[in-house]
Design an enzyme around this catalytic site. Structure first.
Site, short mmCIF file in Angstrom:
data_model
loop_
_atom_site.label_atom_id
_atom_site.label_comp_id
_atom_site.label_asym_id
_atom_site.label_seq_id
_atom_site.Cartn_x
_atom_site.Cartn_y
_atom_site.Cartn_z
N TRP A 10 55.41 48.01 71.03
CA TRP A 10 55.41 49.61 71.40
C TRP A 10 56.10 50.44 70.48
O TRP A 10 56.16 51.64 70.49
CB TRP A 10 56.15 49.56 72.84
CG TRP A 10 55.29 49.10 73.95
CD1 TRP A 10 54.04 48.47 73.98
CD2 TRP A 10 55.97 49.30 75.14
NE1 TRP A 10 53.71 48.08 75.02
CE2 TRP A 10 54.80 48.51 75.98
CE3 TRP A 10 56.71 49.90 76.00
CZ2 TRP A 10 54.80 48.41 77.47
CZ3 TRP A 10 57.00 49.54 77.61
CH2 TRP A 10 55.94 49.02 77.99
N LYS A 11 57.09 49.77 69.43
CA LYS A 11 57.84 50.51 68.51
C LYS A 11 58.85 51.53 69.23
O LYS A 11 59.09 51.01 70.55
CB LYS A 11 56.88 51.34 67.50
CG LYS A 11 55.82 50.27 66.75
CD LYS A 11 55.25 50.87 65.41
CE LYS A 11 54.41 49.89 64.92
NZ LYS A 11 53.91 50.61 63.67
N SER A 213 46.85 48.95 62.45
CA SER A 213 45.83 49.93 62.92
C SER A 213 44.37 49.20 63.48
O SER A 213 43.51 49.49 63.44
CB SER A 213 45.14 50.95 61.89
OG SER A 213 46.25 51.86 61.38
N GLY A 234 50.22 48.02 67.29
CA GLY A 234 51.15 48.81 67.51
C GLY A 234 50.49 50.05 68.47
O GLY A 234 50.84 49.85 69.77
N GLY A 235 50.22 51.04 67.67
CA GLY A 235 49.68 52.43 68.70
C GLY A 235 48.70 52.14 69.80
O GLY A 235 48.90 52.41 70.87
C1 G2H Z 1 51.65 47.70 62.65
C2 G2H Z 1 51.14 47.72 63.85
C3 G2H Z 1 51.80 46.88 64.72
P1 G2H Z 1 49.75 49.91 64.16
O1 G2H Z 1 52.91 48.20 62.37
O2 G2H Z 1 53.00 46.24 64.23
O3 G2H Z 1 51.22 49.17 64.14
O4 G2H Z 1 48.80 49.12 65.06
O5 G2H Z 1 50.31 51.30 64.84
O6 G2H Z 1 49.25 50.12 62.82
#
Ligand code: G2H
Length: 251
Positions: A10-11, A213, A234-235
């Site tokens: 989730w950051k 991503s 992540g997102g």
């Molecule tokens: C990479 C990932 C999950 P995202 O940092 O750790 O984030 O999917 O938003 O690129």
């Protein structure tokens, strides 16, 4: 045969109301097919208790995004491995590129964190990844292999097979750019070579996730690669439908 693993990172996102809605939607949408995948979420540490209580009856596991390299004491602002274990964490992400680039974490510190996580009975998810400059200079494989070796050389041999590795090209993180399945596969294969060089058959045992991503549209093609065992998301882990679709793609 390695079991697929999908971890939501989730950051620094979330609020109690939104977390509750997301966790309830994930629990409601979890079905039998997902038993073929280990699924975990890493909320910010202040929300671990909330997530632990809302996930307790289900199969989705809990993890953390970071941990202190020390056991306890005068380390203001830090959270120890023992504390994370107490809140039901099974997984701990270490060496994420945001930790390396924004907070100056070096390979040696990442290796120390891996040991603390193992000592507390949890599984380290060791992130490695190259920058765009490194990729364009032809140094991508060298970079990720040296990041991985720094951890492998410090972890007690009997724990090596418990590690999870996450390949996250820095240029693909949160940018909307994704490594092509072939680019990711090439790096995952190289990481397996590093594992095999460290210990016989370690390459067959350790799960290697792809991150950067990943979304519901590109997950299938990435997870179809022979050396990609799942994803660090992540997102897309902040939307229940998207995250569940990604988990299903790994099943
Ligand atoms: C990479 C990932 C999950 P995202 O940092 O750790 O984030 O999917 O938003 O690129």
């Amino acid at each position: 045969m390695r079991k697929a693993l999908v971890i939501g990172n989730w950051k620094m996102n979330g609020r109690q109301n939104a977390n509750e809605a997301l966790l309830n939607a994930l629990t409601a949408g979890y079905d039998n097919k997902l038993e073929r995948v280990d699924v975990a979420l890493c909320p910010p540490s202040v929300y671990l208790a909330q997530a632990q209580s809302l996930l307790q009856a289900g199969s989705i596991e809990l993890g953390a995004q970071n941990v202190c390299a020390d056991v306890e004491g005068a380390f203001t602002g830090e959270v120890s491995a023992g504390m994370l274990a107490e809140f039901g964490c099974r997984w701990v992400v270490i060496g994420h590129s945001e930790r390396r680039s924004l907070y100056g974490e070096a390979d040696a510190q990442v290796a120390e964190k891996a040991k603390r996580v193992l000592d507390a009975g949890m599984t380290p998810v060791v992130c490695v990844g190259e920058t765009l400059d490194e990729r364009e200079s032809g140094l991508a494989l060298q970079r990720v292999q040296s990041q991985l070796r720094a951890v492998l050389e410090e972890v007690p041999v009997e724990h090596l097979a418990e590690l999870v590795v996450a390949y996250e090209p820095v240029w693909a993180i949160g940018t909307g750019l994704t490594a092509t399945p072939e680019q990711a596969q090439e790096v995952h294969r190289a990481l397996r070579d590093t594992l095999a060089a460290q210990q016989v058959e370690l390459d067959e045992k350790v799960r290697i996730l792809y991150g950067g991503s990943v979304n519901a549209a590109n997950a299938d093609a990435l997870f179809a690669q022979p050396d990609i065992d799942g994803g660090l998301i992540g997102g897309a882990s902040l939307k229940a439908d998207d995250f569940l679709a990604i988990c299903r793609a790994a099943a």
